[in-house]
Design a protein around this motif. Sequence first.
Motif: not given
Length: 341
Positions: A116-118, A139-143
Amino acid sequence: MQKVDTKEAVGMVLCHDITMVIPGKFKGAAFKKGHIIRAEDVPELLKLGKDQIYIWECGAEFLHENEAAQRIAGASGGEGTTFTEPGEGKVRFIASVTGLLKVDVQGVCLVNDIEEVALSTRHTNLIVEKGDMIAATKVIPLVVKREKIELVEQVCKERGPLLEVKEIQSFRTGLITTGNEVYHGRIVDKFSPVVKEKLSRFDCPVPFHVILPDETTRITKSIMDFIKKGADMVIITGGMSVDPDDVTPSGIRATGAEIVTYGAPVFPGAMFILAYLGATPILGLPACVMYSKATIFDLILPRILAGERVTRREITRMGHGGLCLDCPHCSFPSCSFGKSV
């Protein structure tokens, strides 16, 4: 999700877009998902009929995407870098100086191995201008779970900054043009103007210049003389092939300099030589530098001017990406030449 009074929502995170419609003029999101509500947003939300809104309940174990991206940037950025404010969860890295971009490629890979990290960067060893974007992260999601960002920070703590921009220095250069044909005036020296023009792009003066015949002892003496006079770097043009009368490598060796490499897995530029006499770099340039727009010289020079002492291993690793396609319309450095993973 939790429904709260809009007047009590300052500092909270919207979990959905809030649409605004102005007939004939605008229809779209007035406030986007993930927006952190500010005091000045409250009157606008009320005008949109939002007396209550739905907010995201992060919990102590989670971070909002904006904060997560800021923490990744803060951990991975080093000297010569700065950052933008988050936009749609993304933080951009900006070069704060003109110089050589250095990327810890393995470190970036370790960060991106964290789910979830880019973190996306430009190629390492690239010359960038002040104000250029050099990387971006989100990061991919909102949280995202706090522990994942802490893993990123741990990687950067162990390895040091993953990105930095090293300022380019101005080197006083001694230039030695070799070749009996040039020395005796049989042909015009077309090599030196090319080298001087490339050096001028980095504000490197050439206070010392001499044209010599193919004589080892005279080449050696000129190298030593230039260094004694204060040259920060010595460049020799010509005489780099394996023909018996090409004596530039011998002239460099006779100074007692450490030969880093004679030859490089880069085309054009295979007959390149790099040596150091103490801290002073000595470069032997093959003829291709005179007529090819991009060569080994263009790849190595910025690194030397950034204060790096280039090693043989670094040069041998340049084989990956070291093949120039000799395009009819050269786009270097905006091409694959000299780029590696």
